[in-house]
Write a protein that holds these residues in place. Sequence first.
Motif, mmCIF file in Angstrom:
data_model
loop_
_atom_site.group_PDB
_atom_site.id
_atom_site.type_symbol
_atom_site.label_atom_id
_atom_site.label_comp_id
_atom_site.label_asym_id
_atom_site.label_seq_id
_atom_site.Cartn_x
_atom_site.Cartn_y
_atom_site.Cartn_z
ATOM 1 N N PRO A 265 0.911 -1.326 0.151
ATOM 2 C CA PRO A 265 0.079 -0.009 -0.164
ATOM 3 C C PRO A 265 0.750 1.207 -0.063
ATOM 4 C CG PRO A 265 -0.091 -0.954 2.283
ATOM 5 C CD PRO A 265 0.794 -1.907 1.461
ATOM 6 N N GLN A 266 0.183 2.447 -0.511
ATOM 7 C CA GLN A 266 0.954 3.624 -0.236
ATOM 8 C C GLN A 266 0.401 4.130 1.022
ATOM 9 O OE1 GLN A 266 -0.579 6.770 -3.130
ATOM 10 N NE2 GLN A 266 1.070 8.129 -2.619
ATOM 11 N N LYS A 267 1.411 4.734 1.709
ATOM 12 C CA LYS A 267 1.030 5.251 3.164
ATOM 13 C C LYS A 267 0.811 6.824 2.950
ATOM 14 C CE LYS A 267 2.184 4.913 7.908
ATOM 15 N NZ LYS A 267 3.053 4.490 8.895
ATOM 16 N N ILE A 268 -0.435 7.170 3.300
ATOM 17 C CA ILE A 268 -0.573 8.716 3.193
ATOM 18 C C ILE A 268 -1.104 9.220 4.571
ATOM 19 C CG2 ILE A 268 -2.236 10.562 1.978
ATOM 20 C CD1 ILE A 268 -2.487 8.277 -0.368
ATOM 21 N N ARG A 269 -0.419 10.012 5.057
ATOM 22 C CA ARG A 269 -0.719 10.440 6.643
ATOM 23 C C ARG A 269 -1.005 9.236 7.797
ATOM 24 N NH1 ARG A 269 -3.270 16.309 7.017
ATOM 25 N NH2 ARG A 269 -1.907 17.400 5.526
ATOM 26 N N GLY A 270 -0.549 8.246 7.430
ATOM 27 C CA GLY A 270 -0.979 7.001 8.184
ATOM 28 C C GLY A 270 -2.206 6.117 7.755
ATOM 29 N N GLY B 189 -5.790 3.040 10.575
ATOM 30 C CA GLY B 189 -5.509 2.441 11.792
ATOM 31 C C GLY B 189 -4.286 3.127 12.532
ATOM 32 N N GLY B 190 -3.905 2.700 13.610
ATOM 33 C CA GLY B 190 -2.686 3.522 14.280
ATOM 34 C C GLY B 190 -2.864 4.897 14.495
ATOM 35 N N GLU B 191 -1.634 5.573 13.946
ATOM 36 C CA GLU B 191 -1.430 7.031 13.997
ATOM 37 C C GLU B 191 -2.687 7.745 13.169
ATOM 38 O OE1 GLU B 191 1.770 8.593 11.416
ATOM 39 O OE2 GLU B 191 2.022 6.423 11.126
ATOM 40 N N ALA B 192 -3.254 6.934 12.108
ATOM 41 C CA ALA B 192 -4.330 7.568 11.264
ATOM 42 C C ALA B 192 -5.850 7.387 12.016
ATOM 43 C CB ALA B 192 -4.272 6.965 10.031
ATOM 44 N N ARG B 193 -5.861 6.667 12.931
ATOM 45 C CA ARG B 193 -7.262 6.100 13.359
ATOM 46 C C ARG B 193 -8.279 7.139 13.688
ATOM 47 N NH1 ARG B 193 -11.571 5.062 14.281
ATOM 48 N NH2 ARG B 193 -12.561 3.492 15.393
ATOM 49 N N LEU B 194 -7.551 8.479 14.222
ATOM 50 C CA LEU B 194 -8.433 9.598 14.722
ATOM 51 C C LEU B 194 -8.441 10.609 14.007
ATOM 52 C CD1 LEU B 194 -8.830 8.869 18.648
ATOM 53 C CD2 LEU B 194 -10.502 8.344 16.857
ATOM 54 N N LEU B 195 -7.917 10.422 12.699
ATOM 55 C CA LEU B 195 -7.581 11.782 11.688
ATOM 56 C C LEU B 195 -9.161 12.145 11.355
ATOM 57 C CD1 LEU B 195 -4.328 11.125 9.890
ATOM 58 C CD2 LEU B 195 -4.673 12.317 12.161
ATOM 59 N N TYR B 196 -9.233 13.049 11.043
ATOM 60 C CA TYR B 196 -10.462 13.794 10.272
ATOM 61 C C TYR B 196 -10.302 13.428 8.786
ATOM 62 C CZ TYR B 196 -12.330 16.630 14.075
ATOM 63 O OH TYR B 196 -13.052 17.053 15.172
ATOM 64 N N HIS B 197 -11.355 12.956 8.087
ATOM 65 C CA HIS B 197 -11.464 12.417 7.028
ATOM 66 C C HIS B 197 -12.948 12.742 6.330
ATOM 67 C CE1 HIS B 197 -12.501 9.192 9.379
ATOM 68 N NE2 HIS B 197 -13.437 8.775 8.278
ATOM 69 N N GLY B 198 -12.974 13.066 4.841
ATOM 70 C CA GLY B 198 -14.374 12.906 4.256
ATOM 71 C C GLY B 198 -14.243 12.909 2.849
ATOM 72 N N ASN C 25 -6.361 16.139 9.935
ATOM 73 C CA ASN C 25 -5.490 16.272 11.070
ATOM 74 C C ASN C 25 -6.140 15.514 12.359
ATOM 75 O OD1 ASN C 25 -3.393 17.635 9.889
ATOM 76 N ND2 ASN C 25 -4.936 19.194 9.616
ATOM 77 N N ALA C 26 -5.558 15.427 13.463
ATOM 78 C CA ALA C 26 -6.307 14.989 14.665
ATOM 79 C C ALA C 26 -7.323 15.706 15.252
ATOM 80 C CB ALA C 26 -5.213 14.543 15.857
ATOM 81 N N THR C 27 -7.022 17.313 14.865
ATOM 82 C CA THR C 27 -7.882 18.299 15.374
ATOM 83 C C THR C 27 -8.377 19.125 14.150
ATOM 84 O OG1 THR C 27 -6.353 19.682 15.684
ATOM 85 C CG2 THR C 27 -6.908 18.527 17.467
ATOM 86 N N ARG C 28 -9.595 19.805 14.216
ATOM 87 C CA ARG C 28 -10.073 20.318 13.003
ATOM 88 C C ARG C 28 -9.187 21.520 12.547
ATOM 89 N NH1 ARG C 28 -14.988 19.468 11.201
ATOM 90 N NH2 ARG C 28 -16.561 18.146 12.434
ATOM 91 N N GLY C 29 -9.155 21.777 11.425
ATOM 92 C CA GLY C 29 -8.268 22.871 10.845
ATOM 93 C C GLY C 29 -6.931 22.360 10.398
ATOM 94 N N GLY C 30 -5.916 23.388 9.965
ATOM 95 C CA GLY C 30 -4.713 22.686 9.332
ATOM 96 C C GLY C 30 -4.794 22.385 7.887
ATOM 97 N N LYS C 31 -3.588 22.011 7.298
ATOM 98 C CA LYS C 31 -3.517 21.577 5.965
ATOM 99 C C LYS C 31 -4.283 20.240 5.957
ATOM 100 C CE LYS C 31 0.367 24.428 4.641
ATOM 101 N NZ LYS C 31 1.849 24.541 4.196
ATOM 102 N N THR C 32 -4.828 20.068 4.817
ATOM 103 C CA THR C 32 -5.156 18.787 4.431
ATOM 104 C C THR C 32 -4.599 18.091 3.150
ATOM 105 O OG1 THR C 32 -7.071 19.685 3.220
ATOM 106 C CG2 THR C 32 -7.612 19.213 5.444
ATOM 107 N N GLN C 33 -4.700 16.943 2.863
ATOM 108 C CA GLN C 33 -4.233 16.058 1.598
ATOM 109 C C GLN C 33 -5.492 15.493 1.028
ATOM 110 O OE1 GLN C 33 -0.613 14.119 2.343
ATOM 111 N NE2 GLN C 33 -0.662 13.087 0.272
#
Length: 201
Positions: free
Chosen positions: A4-9, A166-175, A145-153
Amino acid sequence: MPDPQKIRGFLHYAGLLDLQAQTEMRDALREVVAAAPLFSPVTPSGKAMSVRMTSAGRYGWVSDRSGYRYSETHPSGTPWPAIPASILSVWRAVSGSARDPECCLINFYSEGAKMGLHQDRDEADFNEPVVSISLGDDGLFRIGNATRGGKTQSLWLRSGDVMVMGGEARLLYHGIDRIAPATSTLLPKGGRINITMRVVS
C-alpha cells in the motif's frame, strides 16, 4: 497483494479488487439492501445528510435527532443482515486485526453527495482499524488532522480501492468532497458505494 501507499498513516491499496471481485461484491450488496433498505439519515440538529446508508453485521450505524450511535436493528426495527463473505475476506486480508468486524456500514453517494470532515469515534477500541472499500464512481477523499483545521491532503479513490485507517491515522479527520460522475460502469445508474468495516464493542 501489492504494497500500500502510506498517506498520513492511511494505507491505500489502489486497485486491490479486480472487476470480477467488484462485481461479486456489488451483487452481494444488492442482497443486503433488499433485506435492509437504504435510508436517508439526519444529523442530531435535524439536517439531512446527502448520502443514503444501510449496514450489515451485528451492529449498524445510525444517525437521527437522538444522536450518532450503533444500533442492533435497522430503522424499520429488523436486525441487520450478515456481512457478505466477499467483504469479510478484504478485512481479513488487510486489517491486521484478530477480530472480525461487527459493523459493515454501506454509504451510497449519488451525484452531488458528499461527507464532511469527521472522525470515527463511536467505537469502543480505537486500536481496532477501520477498513474502507470503494465501488463505483471516483470519490475525492480528503484527509485532515487529529484536530479540526490545518492543511489537508486529498486523493481520488477509485472502484476497487481499499483504505485502512489504523494506528496513527485512526482518529484523523477525513471525508469525501465530491464524486466524479460516469467514471465507472460498475453501478448501472452511476454513483459511488463506500463500505466501511469496524469493530464496535
